[in-house]
Scaffold this motif. Structure first.
Motif, PDB file in Angstrom:
ATOM      1  N   TYR A 262       0.836  -1.207   0.000  1.00  0.00           N
ATOM      2  CA  TYR A 262       0.000   0.000   0.000  1.00  0.00           C
ATOM      3  C   TYR A 262       0.871   1.257   0.000  1.00  0.00           C
ATOM      4  CZ  TYR A 262      -3.439   3.450   1.606  1.00  0.00           C
ATOM      5  OH  TYR A 262      -4.238   4.550   1.719  1.00  0.00           O
ATOM      6  N   LEU A 263       1.899   1.273   0.845  1.00  0.00           N
ATOM      7  CA  LEU A 263       2.798   2.429   0.900  1.00  0.00           C
ATOM      8  C   LEU A 263       3.518   2.636  -0.424  1.00  0.00           C
ATOM      9  CD1 LEU A 263       4.313   1.882   4.466  1.00  0.00           C
ATOM     10  CD2 LEU A 263       2.584   3.568   3.783  1.00  0.00           C
ATOM     11  N   LYS A 264       3.764   1.549  -1.109  1.00  0.00           N
ATOM     12  CA  LYS A 264       4.443   1.604  -2.399  1.00  0.00           C
ATOM     13  C   LYS A 264       3.510   2.089  -3.510  1.00  0.00           C
ATOM     14  CE  LYS A 264       6.367  -1.719  -5.751  1.00  0.00           C
ATOM     15  NZ  LYS A 264       6.675  -3.156  -5.939  1.00  0.00           N
ATOM     16  N   TYR A 265       2.257   1.677  -3.461  1.00  0.00           N
ATOM     17  CA  TYR A 265       1.327   1.937  -4.561  1.00  0.00           C
ATOM     18  C   TYR A 265       0.634   3.288  -4.478  1.00  0.00           C
ATOM     19  CZ  TYR A 265       1.193  -2.482  -7.184  1.00  0.00           C
ATOM     20  OH  TYR A 265       1.494  -3.538  -8.004  1.00  0.00           O
ATOM     21  N   LYS A 266       0.210   3.712  -3.310  1.00  0.00           N
ATOM     22  CA  LYS A 266      -0.704   4.859  -3.226  1.00  0.00           C
ATOM     23  C   LYS A 266      -0.102   6.150  -3.776  1.00  0.00           C
ATOM     24  CE  LYS A 266       0.346   6.659   1.389  1.00  0.00           C
ATOM     25  NZ  LYS A 266      -0.250   7.243   2.594  1.00  0.00           N
ATOM     26  N   ASN A 267       1.225   6.286  -3.705  1.00  0.00           N
ATOM     27  CA  ASN A 267       1.871   7.513  -4.175  1.00  0.00           C
ATOM     28  C   ASN A 267       2.569   7.350  -5.523  1.00  0.00           C
ATOM     29  OD1 ASN A 267       1.185   9.184  -1.955  1.00  0.00           O
ATOM     30  ND2 ASN A 267       2.796   8.222  -0.744  1.00  0.00           N
ATOM     31  N   ARG A 268       2.417   6.208  -6.138  1.00  0.00           N
ATOM     32  CA  ARG A 268       3.125   6.007  -7.396  1.00  0.00           C
ATOM     33  C   ARG A 268       2.455   6.783  -8.522  1.00  0.00           C
ATOM     34  NH1 ARG A 268       3.902  -0.071  -8.270  1.00  0.00           N
ATOM     35  NH2 ARG A 268       5.288   0.783  -9.856  1.00  0.00           N
ATOM     36  N   THR A 269       3.268   7.274  -9.437  1.00  0.00           N
ATOM     37  CA  THR A 269       2.759   8.025 -10.580  1.00  0.00           C
ATOM     38  C   THR A 269       2.878   7.216 -11.869  1.00  0.00           C
ATOM     39  OG1 THR A 269       4.940   9.053 -10.899  1.00  0.00           O
ATOM     40  CG2 THR A 269       3.345  10.240  -9.530  1.00  0.00           C
ATOM     41  N   ASP A 270       3.529   6.074 -11.785  1.00  0.00           N
ATOM     42  CA  ASP A 270       3.675   5.194 -12.947  1.00  0.00           C
ATOM     43  C   ASP A 270       2.710   4.028 -12.824  1.00  0.00           C
ATOM     44  OD1 ASP A 270       4.882   4.009 -10.744  1.00  0.00           O
ATOM     45  OD2 ASP A 270       6.316   2.896 -11.978  1.00  0.00           O
ATOM     46  N   PHE A 271       2.679   3.171 -13.833  1.00  0.00           N
ATOM     47  CA  PHE A 271       1.852   1.972 -13.768  1.00  0.00           C
ATOM     48  C   PHE A 271       2.733   0.791 -13.367  1.00  0.00           C
ATOM     49  CE2 PHE A 271      -0.634  -1.621 -15.305  1.00  0.00           C
ATOM     50  CZ  PHE A 271      -1.886  -1.286 -14.823  1.00  0.00           C
ATOM     51  N   PRO A 272       2.246  -0.098 -12.499  1.00  0.00           N
ATOM     52  CA  PRO A 272       3.069  -1.219 -12.033  1.00  0.00           C
ATOM     53  C   PRO A 272       3.549  -2.108 -13.180  1.00  0.00           C
ATOM     54  CG  PRO A 272       1.042  -1.015 -10.762  1.00  0.00           C
ATOM     55  CD  PRO A 272       0.907  -0.083 -11.912  1.00  0.00           C
ATOM     56  N   LYS A 273       4.772  -2.570 -13.056  1.00  0.00           N
ATOM     57  CA  LYS A 273       5.342  -3.478 -14.059  1.00  0.00           C
ATOM     58  C   LYS A 273       5.425  -4.879 -13.445  1.00  0.00           C
ATOM     59  CE  LYS A 273       8.039   0.015 -16.546  1.00  0.00           C
ATOM     60  NZ  LYS A 273       7.430   1.168 -15.860  1.00  0.00           N
ATOM     61  N   LEU A 274       4.517  -5.725 -13.854  1.00  0.00           N
ATOM     62  CA  LEU A 274       4.494  -7.087 -13.331  1.00  0.00           C
ATOM     63  C   LEU A 274       5.352  -8.007 -14.189  1.00  0.00           C
ATOM     64  CD1 LEU A 274       0.692  -7.465 -12.460  1.00  0.00           C
ATOM     65  CD2 LEU A 274       2.574  -6.808 -10.951  1.00  0.00           C
ATOM     66  N   LYS A 275       5.875  -9.039 -13.565  1.00  0.00           N
ATOM     67  CA  LYS A 275       6.706 -10.029 -14.262  1.00  0.00           C
ATOM     68  C   LYS A 275       5.945 -11.340 -14.385  1.00  0.00           C
ATOM     69  CE  LYS A 275      10.967  -7.896 -12.518  1.00  0.00           C
ATOM     70  NZ  LYS A 275      12.198  -8.096 -11.722  1.00  0.00           N
ATOM     71  N   GLN A 276       6.474 -12.237 -15.161  1.00  0.00           N
ATOM     72  CA  GLN A 276       5.801 -13.514 -15.369  1.00  0.00           C
ATOM     73  C   GLN A 276       5.633 -14.289 -14.063  1.00  0.00           C
ATOM     74  OE1 GLN A 276       4.316 -14.484 -18.183  1.00  0.00           O
ATOM     75  NE2 GLN A 276       3.504 -16.197 -16.960  1.00  0.00           N
ATOM     76  N   LYS A 277       6.579 -14.115 -13.136  1.00  0.00           N
ATOM     77  CA  LYS A 277       6.485 -14.812 -11.845  1.00  0.00           C
ATOM     78  C   LYS A 277       5.211 -14.410 -11.095  1.00  0.00           C
ATOM     79  CE  LYS A 277       9.234 -11.430  -9.212  1.00  0.00           C
ATOM     80  NZ  LYS A 277      10.473 -11.219  -8.408  1.00  0.00           N
ATOM     81  N   HIS A 278       4.772 -13.161 -11.277  1.00  0.00           N
ATOM     82  CA  HIS A 278       3.537 -12.717 -10.623  1.00  0.00           C
ATOM     83  C   HIS A 278       2.321 -13.422 -11.216  1.00  0.00           C
ATOM     84  CE1 HIS A 278       6.224  -9.086  -9.910  1.00  0.00           C
ATOM     85  NE2 HIS A 278       5.885  -9.470  -8.686  1.00  0.00           N
ATOM     86  N   PHE A 279       2.291 -13.554 -12.540  1.00  0.00           N
ATOM     87  CA  PHE A 279       1.176 -14.233 -13.196  1.00  0.00           C
ATOM     88  C   PHE A 279       1.171 -15.725 -12.883  1.00  0.00           C
ATOM     89  CE2 PHE A 279       1.891 -10.473 -15.922  1.00  0.00           C
ATOM     90  CZ  PHE A 279       0.636  -9.882 -15.783  1.00  0.00           C
ATOM     91  N   ASN A 280       2.343 -16.285 -12.677  1.00  0.00           N
ATOM     92  CA  ASN A 280       2.430 -17.711 -12.363  1.00  0.00           C
ATOM     93  C   ASN A 280       1.786 -18.055 -11.030  1.00  0.00           C
ATOM     94  OD1 ASN A 280       3.814 -18.122 -14.748  1.00  0.00           O
ATOM     95  ND2 ASN A 280       5.846 -18.175 -13.788  1.00  0.00           N
ATOM     96  N   ALA A 281       1.604 -17.050 -10.181  1.00  0.00           N
ATOM     97  CA  ALA A 281       0.998 -17.277  -8.849  1.00  0.00           C
ATOM     98  C   ALA A 281      -0.531 -17.277  -8.906  1.00  0.00           C
ATOM     99  CB  ALA A 281       1.480 -16.211  -7.864  1.00  0.00           C
ATOM    100  N   LEU A 282      -1.102 -17.039 -10.081  1.00  0.00           N
ATOM    101  CA  LEU A 282      -2.578 -16.981 -10.191  1.00  0.00           C
ATOM    102  C   LEU A 282      -3.167 -18.365 -10.469  1.00  0.00           C
ATOM    103  CD1 LEU A 282      -2.903 -13.718 -12.321  1.00  0.00           C
ATOM    104  CD2 LEU A 282      -3.184 -13.985  -9.849  1.00  0.00           C
TER     105      LEU A 282
END
Length: 282
Positions: A262-282
């Motif tokens: 939450y602390l990382k996301y709420k103030n970000r001005t860019d869009f998150p860059k997800l990697k394949q490892k993140h999708f593999n967890a779905l």
């Protein structure tokens, strides 16, 4: 032999009854059903009940036993369900605008009902944290549709990646803003036409969170399992900040994943860059 057959029949009937009872915790209270003819009423009831069963299959039973469904059938609509929203109150409900001429299959295949039902599993959050509530509902709607067989796993992944691309494009379009922080954009989502950034930044948050709770071997391995537990024990009835909501998820998962993200996301001005490892967890 008759006794054995009788016992088997009783077990079969009882098990079917028990399964139906397990899946039918929540009852829909229809408002506006009389505006439809008999065939349309049957279709709409089947659609809503299917949505409730599918949602509870993934997220468990809602604490509230009745959900008001405010029906707004449309004569002219370009989509099966062009608009819907949660109506918060003593009993949270859902308003649904839908085409009265849409088929049952078209209604079941539409994502909107699953999205709005998923919202009932979390409290109303502050405007600046709408990216969390909309991201969670969007993330869960795809899980619900996949679990109930409305879409396949591959189709779910395709939808998620396409949505994330739209979120990235919308973020780029809004990069000129004086205050482009996600929390600020969420507070002004409709005025800025920033829905894609807000919704899909939230989806990225929960994809990343699921990866991390699996990596840390937390008590609950998926967001759906965690929200199921949250609904059963801790859902707040009053409006909350995103931080309050996520603190409960951290307590349940016995991690600090959600507050750290939450602390990382709420103030970000860019869009998150997800990697394949993140999708593999779905």
């Amino acid at each position: 032999m008759k006794i054995i057959y009788g016992l088997a029949f009783f077990i079969l009937v009882f098990s079917q009854y028990s399964l139906a009872a397990l899946l039918a915790h929540t009852k829909a209270d229809f408002v506006g059903l009389s505006e439809l003819n008999e065939a349309q009423q049957i279709k709409v009831k089947n659609w809503i009940n299917h949505g409730l069963v599918a949602t509870e299959k993934t997220l468990g039973p809602l604490i509230q036993k009745n959900v008001p469904i405010y029906l707004k059938p449309q004569y002219f609509a370009f989509e099966a369900v062009p608009w819907a929203e949660v109506i918060r109150g003593e009993q949270d409900g859902i308003e649904l605008q839908f085409s009265r001429y849409a088929s049952l299959k078209q209604l079941k295949n539409d994502w909107t009902l699953y999205h709005e039902l998923a919202h009932l599993y979390h409290p109303l959050l502050n405007y600046e944290d709408f990216w969390l509530s909309e991201g969670l509902a969007t993330f869960l709607q795809n899980q619900i549709m996949k679990d109930s067989g409305v879409i396949t796993y591959d189709n779910m992944m395709m939808r998620l990646k396409a949505g994330l691309e739209r979120g990235q494009s919308n973020t780029y379009r809004l990069s000129h803003l004086t205050d482009a922080r996600l929390a600020s954009v969420s507070s002004n989502m409709w005025q800025l036409n920033a829905q894609q950034r807000v919704y899909w930044s939230g989806v990225a948050f929960f994809i990343e969170a699921q990866y991390q709770i699996k990596l840390q071997q937390a008590k609950y391995k998926t967001i759906a399992e965690l929200i199921k537990a949250y609904q059963a024990c801790c859902k707040a009835s009053e409006q909350q900040s995103g931080r309050q909501f996520l603190t409960e998820l951290d307590k349940l998962s016995k991690t600090a994943v959600f507050n750290n993200l939450y602390l990382k996301y709420k103030n970000r001005t860019d869009f998150p860059k997800l990697k394949q490892k993140h999708f593999n967890a779905l």
